[in-house]
Design a protein around this motif. Sequence first.
Motif, short mmCIF file in Angstrom:
data_model
loop_
_atom_site.label_atom_id
_atom_site.label_comp_id
_atom_site.label_asym_id
_atom_site.label_seq_id
_atom_site.Cartn_x
_atom_site.Cartn_y
_atom_site.Cartn_z
N TYR A 103 -0.07 6.08 1.70
CA TYR A 103 -0.63 4.75 1.31
C TYR A 103 -1.93 4.94 0.48
CZ TYR A 103 -4.47 6.39 4.27
OH TYR A 103 -5.29 7.26 5.02
N SER A 160 0.83 -1.17 0.14
CA SER A 160 0.05 0.00 -0.12
C SER A 160 0.92 1.26 -0.10
CB SER A 160 -1.00 0.00 1.30
OG SER A 160 -0.24 0.00 2.53
N GLY A 161 2.07 1.15 0.60
CA GLY A 161 2.87 2.39 0.68
C GLY A 161 3.94 2.44 -0.79
N ALA A 208 3.59 2.97 6.02
CA ALA A 208 2.36 3.34 5.49
C ALA A 208 1.12 2.88 5.97
CB ALA A 208 2.28 2.64 3.89
#
Length: 735
Positions: free
Chosen positions: A606, A584-585, A723
């Motif tokens: 993110y 996600s990050g 994130a």
Amino acid sequence: MIQTVVKRDGRIVGFNEQKISAAIRKAMLSTDEGDDEALIEQIADRITMRGRSQMTVEEIQDMVENELMKSSRKDVAKSYIKYRNARSVARKAKTRDIFLEIINIKNNDVTRENANMNADTPAGMMMKFSSETTKPFVDDYLLSEEAKEAVKGNYLHIHDKDYYPTKSLTCVQHPLDKILRHGFQAGHGESRPAKRIETASILGCISMETVQNEMHGGQAIPAFDFYLAPFVRSSYIEEVKVLEDLNDADYSELYDAPIDDYINTQLDGLSGLDRIKQHAINKTVGRVHQSMEAFIHNMNTIHSRGGNQVVFSSINYGTDTSAEGRCIIRELLRSTYEGVGNGETAIFPIQIWKKKRGVSYLPEDRNYDLYKYACKVTARRFFPNFINLDATYNQNDNWKADDPERFKWECATMGCRTRVFENRFGPKTSIGRGNLSFSTINIVRLAIECMDVRDKEERINAFFAKLDNMLNVTAQQLHDRMEFQKTAFAKQFPLLMKGLWIDSEKLDPNDTIAPVINQGTLGIGFIGLAECLIALVGKHHGESEEAQELGLKIVTYMRDRANEFSERYQHNYSILGTPAEGLSGRFTKIDRKKFGIIPGITDRDYYTNSNHVPVYYHCTALHKAQVEAPYHDLTRGGHIFYVEIDGDATDNPEAVMSIVDMMDKYNIGYGSVNHTRNRCMDCGYENADKHLDKCPKCGSTNIDRLQRITGYLVGTTDRWNKAKLAELNDRIIHD
């Protein structure tokens, strides 16, 4: 004449003269005099004709150096040598930097990629050393050029890439009844069949621990209550026999006596056989409770994969209505509610309650009392989560209420969200099956690249064209990986391929696993639907009906293409709402570097998980359910619905029940409830105060918040990456 080349990884490939020409040309262009096509052709032809039929890459590069040094272009030779050395140094330097970060236990995206793996321990460090050096190998030698470019361009992420060369599969739902009935042999150890509840409990742990070392994903038991129920009765019979020996009497008529429920009851007022029976029941309940305590304790302490992480374990239960099955459920829930150690919440196994009308959902249902208890446990301990067997896509026509083995036709899930149920090549079941591998498409990147198209319709069409191309690349990459996995031998998976994976009992040790793994699934994942929609139409699906309509169109298109891929490649493809943790990050960081900070898209650390409404968006739980529900039918590779509730939920199990009711109403397949839970990291004390700075039990200020990250709990946020910590801080309560 050169015909084949031995690459650095040992693979033998056909010789391509154009690669020599390209390398020389690149060196020439870096000099002042530029290129010389005649000399390039002359040197390439000479090397091709004078070389042996098979040569290594290094040998060919040495010949290029020698030919350039003999030519009039000594400057090109120096440039070529310099570039070659620089490439070697760069490879070593990158590895050195990564190793130093691991050695110095730096808190970064490398060492905090997985919040339930302790990368700071020696075993954890060894695994990270291996992981970070294996990934480049996969990029260089195992991926197609299209897949490699997609990964390099931040369009595609291949999950568990470090395990790619091992040919391992992702996950499996254990048919534990096979092990309990027949025992197993794996490695140097052998286990006999179980006879009593204590042994059955231990074998459940050993099964998941052993197979965790053979796979790169999680382990689950699809019908924990059904599998362990027979050992409640056998343990009860043992207790009756103990009383027979003690009293020198014959109580054999009690062995198969009907028991409506295993409830611990006082013996006062009972006499004769009634007293003997109840005494045996009481002793049995105590043994079952201790066995469930031991199971939970073991799943939070035994380590796998070199000793650096606990087993990623899940158990599904709730539909066994027999007295013995209900005893397993009740004592498991009771042990979970009480907690482990000093009373702290158990991280594993992820527990999943299988909700089913006619079984546990309505007051008149046999297991309704246990369902209410499950909601009470969830309100305190986060688990169990809830899978809705009444969702249209979670049903199976073979399921019959009076079938003692109806669990075979019930959908089960991995706690993180991975779902395996539909099957083109065998029975529609979750048992003995799992995901083979999955890869995730960065649909946000595709959308950002279309933002300069001013006309909305043209912008959306351009996005779909990019998406279609990336879906083709991803499907081919998953197919290629599966073909590679097929070359593994059954003996490489000493327990998994001895009857746990469906049809694997038909394999001999030296057979490849090719005949059986088509029972598994290939997952095409996606991340950041919310940010993707903002890029395309200016709003996400939680705040705009237009965006919701487009979001459903996008995921429906992905689902339809997955069905087409299933026919083309003859595999089980499905769409997955990716449980992104480190990813996600990672996607966001790279996109921000290229495109800058784009409000609502790259301005956070993110991308929003899969098809979720953004965690920072203020809305009711009802609205969130209405928006996210339609995506569950489309994402049959896995999905999850979260609701954040306020304050201490311990005394409010009705809030949990209302959310499960909502799941039923809106055809949601799988969901869970998040709430506040503080933990003292020194003594284990827990409460739900919003701001707990000092432990009231031991006075420690070492306080952490127990939180869910991508479907599972994490004991300390110290292991969360940047994130996910940012996402945690953005989470709001759903009223």
